[in-house]
Structure formats: structure tokens, C-alpha cells
Design a protein around this motif. Structure first.
Motif, short mmCIF file in Angstrom:
data_model
loop_
_atom_site.label_atom_id
_atom_site.label_comp_id
_atom_site.label_asym_id
_atom_site.label_seq_id
_atom_site.Cartn_x
_atom_site.Cartn_y
_atom_site.Cartn_z
N ILE A 46 0.85 -1.18 0.00
CA ILE A 46 0.00 0.00 0.00
C ILE A 46 0.90 1.24 0.00
CG2 ILE A 46 -1.79 1.29 1.23
CD1 ILE A 46 -2.78 -1.41 0.22
N VAL A 47 0.65 2.13 -0.95
CA VAL A 47 1.41 3.38 -1.06
C VAL A 47 0.43 4.51 -1.31
CG1 VAL A 47 3.50 2.23 -1.94
CG2 VAL A 47 1.79 3.11 -3.55
N THR A 48 0.90 5.73 -1.21
CA THR A 48 0.04 6.88 -1.52
C THR A 48 0.19 7.26 -2.99
OG1 THR A 48 1.74 8.50 -0.99
CG2 THR A 48 0.28 7.82 0.83
N LEU A 49 -0.76 8.03 -3.47
CA LEU A 49 -0.67 8.55 -4.83
C LEU A 49 0.58 9.42 -4.95
CD1 LEU A 49 -1.78 8.90 -7.66
CD2 LEU A 49 -3.23 10.75 -6.78
N GLN A 50 0.91 10.17 -3.91
CA GLN A 50 2.13 10.99 -3.92
C GLN A 50 3.36 10.12 -4.14
OE1 GLN A 50 2.71 14.44 -3.70
NE2 GLN A 50 4.75 13.75 -4.27
N TRP A 51 3.41 8.98 -3.48
CA TRP A 51 4.53 8.06 -3.66
C TRP A 51 4.60 7.58 -5.11
CZ3 TRP A 51 5.46 3.23 -5.40
CH2 TRP A 51 6.72 2.69 -5.12
N LEU A 52 3.44 7.22 -5.68
CA LEU A 52 3.41 6.74 -7.06
C LEU A 52 3.93 7.79 -8.04
CD1 LEU A 52 0.00 4.85 -7.32
CD2 LEU A 52 2.28 3.87 -7.49
N VAL A 53 3.49 9.03 -7.85
CA VAL A 53 3.94 10.11 -8.73
C VAL A 53 5.44 10.32 -8.59
CG1 VAL A 53 3.75 12.59 -9.20
CG2 VAL A 53 1.68 11.24 -8.82
N SER A 54 5.92 10.38 -7.36
CA SER A 54 7.36 10.57 -7.13
C SER A 54 8.17 9.41 -7.69
CB SER A 54 7.65 10.71 -5.63
OG SER A 54 7.06 11.87 -5.14
N ASP A 55 7.67 8.20 -7.52
CA ASP A 55 8.36 7.03 -8.04
C ASP A 55 8.41 7.06 -9.56
OD1 ASP A 55 9.59 4.34 -7.48
OD2 ASP A 55 7.88 3.70 -8.72
N SER A 58 11.09 9.52 -10.65
CA SER A 58 12.41 8.91 -10.46
C SER A 58 12.71 7.87 -11.54
CB SER A 58 12.50 8.24 -9.08
OG SER A 58 12.41 9.19 -8.06
N HIS A 59 11.71 7.10 -11.89
CA HIS A 59 11.86 6.07 -12.92
C HIS A 59 12.17 6.71 -14.28
CE1 HIS A 59 11.25 2.03 -14.52
NE2 HIS A 59 10.61 2.60 -15.53
N HIS A 62 15.67 7.99 -14.39
CA HIS A 62 16.57 6.86 -14.61
C HIS A 62 16.71 6.57 -16.11
CE1 HIS A 62 18.25 2.82 -14.39
NE2 HIS A 62 17.20 2.40 -15.10
N HIS A 63 15.58 6.53 -16.79
CA HIS A 63 15.62 6.26 -18.23
C HIS A 63 16.30 7.39 -19.01
CE1 HIS A 63 13.61 2.46 -18.29
NE2 HIS A 63 12.57 2.93 -17.63
N LEU A 64 16.06 8.61 -18.59
CA LEU A 64 16.74 9.74 -19.26
C LEU A 64 18.25 9.65 -19.08
CD1 LEU A 64 14.34 12.71 -18.47
CD2 LEU A 64 14.89 11.77 -20.74
N ARG A 65 18.69 9.24 -17.89
CA ARG A 65 20.14 9.05 -17.68
C ARG A 65 20.66 7.93 -18.57
NH1 ARG A 65 18.46 9.96 -12.45
NH2 ARG A 65 18.45 7.76 -11.94
N THR A 68 20.70 9.52 -22.22
CA THR A 68 21.60 10.66 -22.47
C THR A 68 22.98 10.49 -21.85
OG1 THR A 68 20.89 11.85 -20.47
CG2 THR A 68 19.62 12.24 -22.50
N GLY A 69 23.07 9.66 -20.80
CA GLY A 69 24.33 9.53 -20.09
C GLY A 69 24.62 10.72 -19.17
N VAL A 70 23.60 11.57 -18.98
CA VAL A 70 23.75 12.78 -18.16
C VAL A 70 22.87 12.65 -16.91
CG1 VAL A 70 23.38 15.28 -18.09
CG2 VAL A 70 24.19 14.19 -20.20
N SER A 71 23.44 12.98 -15.75
CA SER A 71 22.66 12.98 -14.52
C SER A 71 21.71 14.17 -14.51
CB SER A 71 23.57 13.06 -13.30
OG SER A 71 24.29 11.87 -13.17
N ILE A 72 20.52 13.93 -13.99
CA ILE A 72 19.49 14.98 -13.93
C ILE A 72 19.34 15.45 -12.51
CG2 ILE A 72 17.06 15.45 -14.33
CD1 ILE A 72 17.18 13.31 -16.53
#
Length: 72
Positions: A46-55, A58-59, A62-65, A68-72
Motif C-alpha cells: 500500500i502506497v500513496t498517490l504521492q509516492w506513485l507520482v514521485s516514483d 524517479s523512474h 533513470h531512463h533519461l540518464r 543521455t548519459g547525463v545525470s538529472i
């Protein structure tokens, strides 16, 4: 199954951008009080909607890194 390796990169990035813009529209219109709503994940957690949005953010970072190979 979707043959992404054979799909032009421009098609994939256009799709990805469009999907994420749609998600942004939904998230930006969600009332603040709704972020405390609880959601059950497929594994039963069980998680909150806020957790889902934040996750999700973050996900995507991760894919953008990965792309692009660049940290965001």
C-alpha cells in the motif's frame, strides 16, 4: 513484441514525450488532497498517490540518464 529496435528513434521519443505530457496534465490537475489517497500495488504493498507520482518521476529520470548519459 513492439519491435522498438527496428523503430526510428524519432517515433519512440515522440510517443514517449506524448505519453508523459498526458501524465503531466493529469498530475497537474489532481487536487492536492488526492495525493494522500492510498493505492495498492500488484504485490499488495500500500502506497500513496504521492509516492506513485514521485516514483514515476524517479523512474523516468533513470531512463533519461540511460538515454543521455547525463545525470538529472
Amino acid at each position: 513484441m513492439q519491435h522498438y529496435q527496428q523503430t526510428p528513434l524519432s517515433d519512440i521519443t515522440t510517443l514517449w514525450l506524448s505519453l508523459n505530457k498526458s501524465i503531466i496534465r493529469v498530475v497537474s490537475q489532481t487536487p492536492e488532497a488526492k495525493y494522500a489517497c492510498r493505492c495498492q500495488l500488484p504485490n499488495g504493498e500500500i502506497v500513496t498517490l504521492q509516492w506513485l507520482v514521485s516514483d514515476y518521476v524517479s523512474h523516468m529520470e533513470h531512463h533519461l540518464r540511460q538515454i543521455t548519459g547525463v545525470s538529472i
